[in-house]
Design an enzyme around this catalytic site. Structure first.
Site, PDB file in Angstrom:
ATOM      1  N   HIS A  61      17.462  18.442  45.572  1.00 36.72           N
ATOM      2  CA  HIS A  61      17.570  17.145  44.908  1.00 36.72           C
ATOM      3  C   HIS A  61      17.981  16.066  45.911  1.00 36.72           C
ATOM      4  O   HIS A  61      18.790  15.192  45.619  1.00 36.72           O
ATOM      5  CB  HIS A  61      18.597  17.207  43.774  1.00 36.72           C
ATOM      6  CG  HIS A  61      18.255  18.185  42.692  1.00 36.72           C
ATOM      7  ND1 HIS A  61      19.178  18.611  41.751  1.00 36.72           N
ATOM      8  CD2 HIS A  61      17.096  18.825  42.392  1.00 36.72           C
ATOM      9  CE1 HIS A  61      18.605  19.481  40.932  1.00 36.72           C
ATOM     10  NE2 HIS A  61      17.338  19.619  41.293  1.00 36.72           N
ATOM     11  N   SER A  62      17.416  16.111  47.102  1.00 33.13           N
ATOM     12  CA  SER A  62      17.810  15.204  48.183  1.00 33.13           C
ATOM     13  C   SER A  62      17.453  13.756  47.851  1.00 33.13           C
ATOM     14  O   SER A  62      16.358  13.466  47.359  1.00 33.13           O
ATOM     15  CB  SER A  62      17.117  15.621  49.479  1.00 33.13           C
ATOM     16  OG  SER A  62      17.410  16.963  49.804  1.00 33.13           O
TER      17      SER A  62
END
Length: 603
Positions: free
Chosen positions: A535-536
């Site tokens: 989930h960068s």
């Protein structure tokens, strides 16, 4: 030297989740627009790996052609490990390879974007109509925050497993202070248990990704061109105006390919949409970034933007595992390659989209806020951090989800049924960075600092999450004990010792009492196994320039005309959810902004 030059109205540097939404919306509104999408990874059209939901675990494994793998610097807080974070690298990006969990952010997350970072038009009330625009919510009719005419389908998938049923039943009995709710994705409901809907079409059993629903459905439009396996080197800037991009053949899947370079010219706009890793590194190779970073590689500075590549955020996640009864409905047989089970489930999926092929192993979850007992467990490490949450009741500290199967590589795991556990931090305090290591080569691995577990508060939340998750799972009728290779190693004689069991403990059984040594074992376990939820975000933050911002509220890169960034890298702060929904709403918002800027109607 570049040897090919072509001209377009709009060029997208990156062809992932958000790029497909924006390019697809603009092409549909004005088919005469000449749009080029450059994607480093492969096409995904009609490929079972990216259409059949149950294959999601396989597409993220090392060697996957649709993933990039970024190796962080060693960290003492991870036991000296080098964290590896993977990111979607294909047409459709993360939407083609994610776990399809339909988990929306909290209203206060988007309101923070608007108020704390001075971004008009980005609050929850502004974005809810765009969230609704994207989806066809097949779970329940007439829900005011959900949409019913969008291209992407949301359902419970082809089967709600008995593991999920048991999880809800146990939660209601064991933790009556927290309720069971129909929907925790209305942007306000928090701290409840509920069945988890998925980005899966309930009628066909297929993944709802952006490539198939925004791009591949417009193949008749010759002006919408998608070039796969092309890596963008840099944006070309002339007299302060973005005028195109330079790109090359990607080497990842074709290491012997001729490394020619190409130029594509943009007459109206360049949009960088290469994700939290790709977008800041393209900017830096283009001379847009901090003098310190650019100076290391003798890149002439075009714009001084020290925030490029900073503010890296993610959701650190853990995946412990428990043994499950032989009769439990899990995906383990599919993951293990059981030919009979695969044939059985494929028959169901091919017939009407049902069965475990149209499943992602997630049926139930809770976005948890701490109660008084939890706050006591979290201790002094968390006390100051609680101020961030206390007056925002829609903010949770951690997401907990029991899974219908072991989440992770099955190659060295006994072939049997498991209950997986998944928990990730919603707002980790630790913040990292990503920067180039080459002035020109897009294939050179970047310098990546994850900062996972660098903050004692994050360690405390993980400790609580392990304990709450274990108490929940060990009361489920299918529970058969802990799978030690995916569990902490507790001291000899510990009440928390992990072992196989014949069945669950009673609902009213006392919770396990952990000693200080047990707590250390849990913390050591997390150092060894914590990974990224993929989930960068945040590395081209939408903030005021003086606060380290890279783009303004209309996604314009500061200091350059005709250049925008549109992907999760623009998020100024984290969101308490799987990030697909936020990537989509950024895409919808970007499409509206670009249409307004260029005078395009009906987007």
């Amino acid at each position: 030297m570049a040897n090919v030059s072509t001209e377009y109205d709009i060029i997208f540097a990156g062809g992932g989740t958000t790029a497909c939404v924006v390019a697809g919306r603009l092409a549909s509104a004005d088919p005469s627009l000449r749009i080029l999408v450059l994607e480093a990874g492969p096409h995904t059209k009609d490929d079972p790996n990216y259409v059949q939901p149950s294959r999601c675990l396989l597409t993220v494994e090392p060697g996957s052609p649709a993933m990039s793998f970024y190796v962080a610097e060693p960290s003492s807080n991870l036991g000296g490990r080098q964290l590896v974070v993977n990111s979607g690298r294909c047409v459709g990006g993360g939407s083609a390879v994610n776990f399809m969990m339909y988990t929306r952010a909290s209203a206060s997350d988007y309101d923070d974007w608007k108020t704390l970072y001075n971004n008009p038009g980005w609050g929850s009330k502004d974005l809810i109509p765009l969230l609704r625009k994207t989806e066809e919510y097949q779970v329940k009719e007439n829900e005011p925050t959900h949409g019913y005419s969008g291209p992407l389908k949301v359902s419970y998938g082809g089967q709600f497993t008995d593991v999920g049923v048991q999880a809800l039943d146990v939660a209601a009995k064991y933790d009556p202070g927290r309720k069971i709710a129909d929907d925790s994705n209305d942007l306000s409901t928090c701290n409840v248990y509920n069945g988890r809907s998925k980005w899966i079409d309930g009628k066909t059993g297929k993944r709802s990704d952006t490539a198939h629903h925004f791009i591949y459905n417009q193949e008749a439009n010759a002006n919408l061109r998608v070039l796969s396996e092309k890596a963008v080197i840099k944006v070309l800037v002339e007299n302060g105006q973005a005028v195109g991009v330079e790109y090359t053949d990607d080497l990842t899947l074709n290491p012997s390919v001729n490394r020619a370079t190409y130029v594509a010219r943009a007459t109206r706009l360049v949009v960088i949409s290469a994700g939290a890793f790709g977008s800041p590194t393209i900017l830096e190779r283009s001379g847009i970034g901090s003098a310190k970073v650019l100076g290391q590689f003798e890149i002439p500075q075009v714009v001084d933007l020290p925030g490029v590549g900073e503010n890296y955020q993610d959701h650190p996640v853990a995946f412990p595992a428990y043994f499950a009864a032989d009769e439990a409905e899990t995906l383990d047989a599919l993951y293990n390659g059981d030919a009979n089970e695969i044939e059985k489930q494929m028959t169901l999926w091919s017939r009407d989209g049902t069965g475990l092929v149209s499943h992602n192993a997630y049926d139930v979850a809770i976005k948890l806020r701490p109660n008084a007992e939890d706050l006591k467990e979290l201790g002094s490490e968390f006390s100051a951090r609680w101020n961030f949450f206390v007056d925002k009741p829609d903010k949770s500290i951690v997401l907990l989800a029991p899974c219908s199967g072991l989440i992770g590589n099955h190659q060295e795991v006994p072939a049997r049924n498991y209950i997986g556990a998944c928990y990730y931090l919603c707002y980790p305090e630790s913040v990292g960075s990503i920067h180039i290591t080459s002035a020109y080569d897009p294939h050179e691995p970047p310098a990546f600092v994850s900062s996972f577990l660098d903050n004692a508060c994050d360690v405390a939340i993980f400790r609580l999450a392990y304990k709450r998750m274990r108490e929940w799972i060990r009361r489920m009728p299918h529970y058969r004990g802990e799978f030690q290779p995916r569990q902490p190693v507790f001291p000899e004689g510990s009440a928390a010792a992990c072992k196989e069991h014949d069945g669950p403990v009673p609902i009213d059984a006392p919770d396990i009492v952990y000693t200080t040594e047990d707590d250390k074992a849990i913390e050591d376990f997390h150092k060894e196994i914590i990974t990224s939820a993929r989930h960068s975000l945040g590395t081209c933050a939408m903030k005021p320039r003086e606060q380290g911002g890279v783009v303004d509220a209309r996604l314009n890169v500061y200091g350059v005309r005709g250049l925008k960034v549109a992907d999760l890298s623009i998020a100024p702060s984290n969101v308490a959810s799987n990030t697909y929904s936020s990537a989509l709403v950024i895409g919808e918002k970007a499409a509206v902004i670009i249409a307004e800027d260029l005078g395009i109607k009906n987007v």
